[in-house]
Design a protein around this motif. Sequence first.
Motif, short mmCIF file in Angstrom:
data_model
loop_
_atom_site.label_atom_id
_atom_site.label_comp_id
_atom_site.label_asym_id
_atom_site.label_seq_id
_atom_site.Cartn_x
_atom_site.Cartn_y
_atom_site.Cartn_z
N VAL A 122 0.82 -1.22 0.00
CA VAL A 122 0.00 0.00 0.00
C VAL A 122 0.86 1.28 0.00
CG1 VAL A 122 -0.20 0.28 2.53
CG2 VAL A 122 -2.12 0.91 1.05
N ASP A 123 0.30 2.31 -0.59
CA ASP A 123 0.94 3.62 -0.52
C ASP A 123 0.55 4.25 0.82
OD1 ASP A 123 1.73 6.17 -2.65
OD2 ASP A 123 0.83 6.60 -0.69
N VAL A 124 1.53 4.44 1.68
CA VAL A 124 1.24 4.80 3.07
C VAL A 124 0.55 6.17 3.17
CG1 VAL A 124 2.20 5.04 5.38
CG2 VAL A 124 3.22 3.44 3.79
N LYS A 125 0.99 7.11 2.36
CA LYS A 125 0.39 8.47 2.42
C LYS A 125 -1.09 8.41 2.05
CE LYS A 125 3.83 11.97 2.24
NZ LYS A 125 5.10 11.40 1.78
N ASN A 126 -1.38 7.67 0.98
CA ASN A 126 -2.80 7.56 0.58
C ASN A 126 -3.62 6.86 1.65
OD1 ASN A 126 -2.18 8.77 -1.77
ND2 ASN A 126 -2.18 6.89 -3.02
N LEU A 127 -3.03 5.85 2.25
CA LEU A 127 -3.75 5.12 3.31
C LEU A 127 -4.08 6.08 4.45
CD1 LEU A 127 -4.76 2.45 4.65
CD2 LEU A 127 -2.46 2.17 5.58
N GLU A 128 -3.08 6.86 4.84
CA GLU A 128 -3.29 7.79 5.96
C GLU A 128 -4.41 8.78 5.63
OE1 GLU A 128 0.36 9.64 7.15
OE2 GLU A 128 -0.44 10.05 9.15
N ALA A 129 -4.40 9.27 4.40
CA ALA A 129 -5.44 10.24 4.00
C ALA A 129 -6.82 9.58 4.02
CB ALA A 129 -5.10 10.78 2.61
N GLU A 130 -6.90 8.36 3.52
CA GLU A 130 -8.21 7.69 3.46
C GLU A 130 -8.71 7.33 4.86
OE1 GLU A 130 -9.99 7.96 1.10
OE2 GLU A 130 -9.14 7.36 -0.83
N ILE A 131 -7.78 7.04 5.76
CA ILE A 131 -8.22 6.75 7.14
C ILE A 131 -8.84 8.01 7.75
CG2 ILE A 131 -7.37 6.23 9.48
CD1 ILE A 131 -5.49 4.18 8.25
N LYS A 132 -8.21 9.13 7.50
CA LYS A 132 -8.77 10.41 7.99
C LYS A 132 -10.17 10.60 7.42
CE LYS A 132 -5.14 13.58 9.16
NZ LYS A 132 -3.93 13.84 8.41
N ASN A 133 -10.30 10.36 6.11
CA ASN A 133 -11.60 10.57 5.45
C ASN A 133 -12.68 9.67 6.03
OD1 ASN A 133 -10.39 12.41 3.81
ND2 ASN A 133 -10.12 10.97 2.08
N VAL A 134 -12.35 8.40 6.22
CA VAL A 134 -13.39 7.48 6.69
C VAL A 134 -13.79 7.81 8.13
CG1 VAL A 134 -11.95 5.53 7.47
CG2 VAL A 134 -14.21 5.08 6.64
N LEU A 135 -12.83 8.23 8.93
CA LEU A 135 -13.17 8.59 10.32
C LEU A 135 -14.03 9.85 10.34
CD1 LEU A 135 -9.87 7.71 12.24
CD2 LEU A 135 -12.00 6.39 12.13
N GLU A 136 -13.70 10.77 9.45
CA GLU A 136 -14.49 12.00 9.31
C GLU A 136 -15.93 11.63 8.92
OE1 GLU A 136 -13.39 15.02 9.98
OE2 GLU A 136 -15.46 15.70 9.60
N PHE A 137 -16.03 10.73 7.96
CA PHE A 137 -17.35 10.30 7.50
C PHE A 137 -18.15 9.68 8.65
CE2 PHE A 137 -19.72 6.45 6.28
CZ PHE A 137 -20.75 7.03 5.55
N LEU A 138 -17.48 8.88 9.48
CA LEU A 138 -18.20 8.22 10.56
C LEU A 138 -18.72 9.21 11.60
CD1 LEU A 138 -16.02 5.00 11.21
CD2 LEU A 138 -18.30 5.10 10.18
N ARG A 139 -18.06 10.38 11.66
CA ARG A 139 -18.52 11.37 12.64
C ARG A 139 -19.78 12.09 12.17
NH1 ARG A 139 -12.79 11.91 13.88
NH2 ARG A 139 -12.55 13.34 12.13
N THR A 140 -20.11 11.97 10.88
CA THR A 140 -21.32 12.62 10.37
C THR A 140 -22.50 11.68 10.57
OG1 THR A 140 -21.06 11.66 8.20
CG2 THR A 140 -20.02 13.81 8.56
N LYS A 141 -23.69 12.21 10.41
CA LYS A 141 -24.87 11.35 10.56
C LYS A 141 -25.11 10.64 9.23
CE LYS A 141 -28.70 10.99 13.38
NZ LYS A 141 -28.11 9.80 13.96
N GLN A 142 -25.18 9.30 9.28
CA GLN A 142 -25.35 8.60 8.00
C GLN A 142 -26.62 7.75 8.00
OE1 GLN A 142 -22.90 6.49 9.89
NE2 GLN A 142 -21.56 8.25 10.19
#
Length: 477
Positions: A122-142
């Motif tokens: 895996v590309d570590v930088k991309n992984l780190e960015a996507e982890i941020k995104n998914v955690l951000e998404f989980l904080r919203t109401k879905q």
Amino acid sequence: MNYSDKLLKSESIIDEVRELENKYSKRLVIAEWINRKMVSNQGNKQVAFLNWFGFKESFSYDLVIKLLRQANSRPGDIFLDPFAGTGTSVFAASNQGLKAIGIELLPIGQFLHNTRKAAFQVDVKNLEAEIKNVLEFLRTKQIPPHEYYFKHVSITRGAFSKETENAIASYLGYVDNEIKDDHIKQLLKFACFSILEDISYTSKDGQYLRWDKRAGRNRAGDYLKPKIYIFYEAISMALSGMLSSIKGRMLFWSEDRDLNDNTTIISGSTLEKLPRIPSASVDIIISSPPYCNRYDYTRTYAIELAFLGIDNDSLKKLRQTMLSCTVENKSKESWLREMYICIDKPEFFDIANKTFVENKALNSILSGLKKAMQDGELNNNGIYRMIYNYFFEHAFIIHEMARVLKLEGKIFYVNDNVRYAGISIPVDLILSDFAESAGLQVNKIYYLKRGKGNSSQQMRVHGREEQRKCVYYWEKV
Ligand SMILES: C[S@@+](CC[C@H](N)C(=O)[O-])C[C@H]1O[C@@H](n2cnc3c(N)ncnc32)[C@H](O)[C@@H]1O
């Protein structure tokens, strides 16, 4: 004289077992260099990747490294583990430069293997960015997408609260639809897989899956799990642990090795796959089969298996395909006979079967157990069949392992002895005797200084008697 003492005498079990003990007594040695931690997953708590998912039945990375050294294995050697589980040995052997092959029945083995490959590439930088995104998404109401709701099998129903079911579906929907990179997708799915126990009403305690009474299942008793994580908390921890070991290129991510080339996990039953491996093609085998102890992997890991898409029917099929180690397992004798005819080796069936049929100590133990069953002394009648089939199937496994091994090839086999109806079954001596019949030399039977106590039920009725925990060391000479 109590029942088991009488039984041991009347069926001449004592004499037959003593004869076997005499035969191997010089080779039965206490191994000071192996401790309990090494033959359990406790030894993997500090090992990156292996500590991402707790598989209680694993042995340790360190044990495999020690055994590889003892065998003088070299880079390029062919390594095999016919009961690969989470792939500890495949992982360790490939890190030492061996070409490692594992066979594993549960889809968990292949899933972890794919995860390891993804972590490696895996590309570590991309992984780190996507982890941020998914955690951000989980904080919203879905609104959780319907098709991503957990597909339960009957024995996992009620494992999660409604909120957790929603969170899992939201997360998986996001990962599937929003993440484009396959390695990142695999790693994020794995993170969810790895926390299922923590966020559920279940605990993998000892021999079985324990249910919290809040799950509302019948027969759950009064058990209250000390901590049930909320999804967000658990997934953040899992993702950050994974990220930091990938970022740190912990221990194993040697850039110069092509993992795809170096390791293979074959999905399916060893009884079926091992006969398809060419003769004299393997340098070293390190493995630990299921123990003959009634432990049912398909129940303990039912939630993880359901996550991987196993439905009720496939779960039952997996249970029956397992090496016999539960009271539910049925005989595989006619299936094995047919299979050897299909692969044009009917004589192989007869040879392995002969090893099983002619083992005197085993015969006396089996007739003793049959008697105990008829006298109502076994607390489950399936126990006799389980033990019978455990050894029957092992005759095939051992003959096949001997066949695939090169000359001077070595086998290390980790296993426990067991006790039923007060009869101690020297699994180590019987399987080593099978190995000798299959043309292997029994070099040593290492056993741990401290063995395993028997179950509380056995202890109450028959007294305490420690059972040996062993590593058998066989060689093709
Ligand atoms: C004691 S565990 C091995 C654990 C492994 N050493 C590790 O470190 O993860 C035994 C494994 O054998 C697998 N198994 C049982 N029956 C099998 C079969 N017929 N074919 C292949 N694997 C099987 C079980 O699913 C389990 O993962």
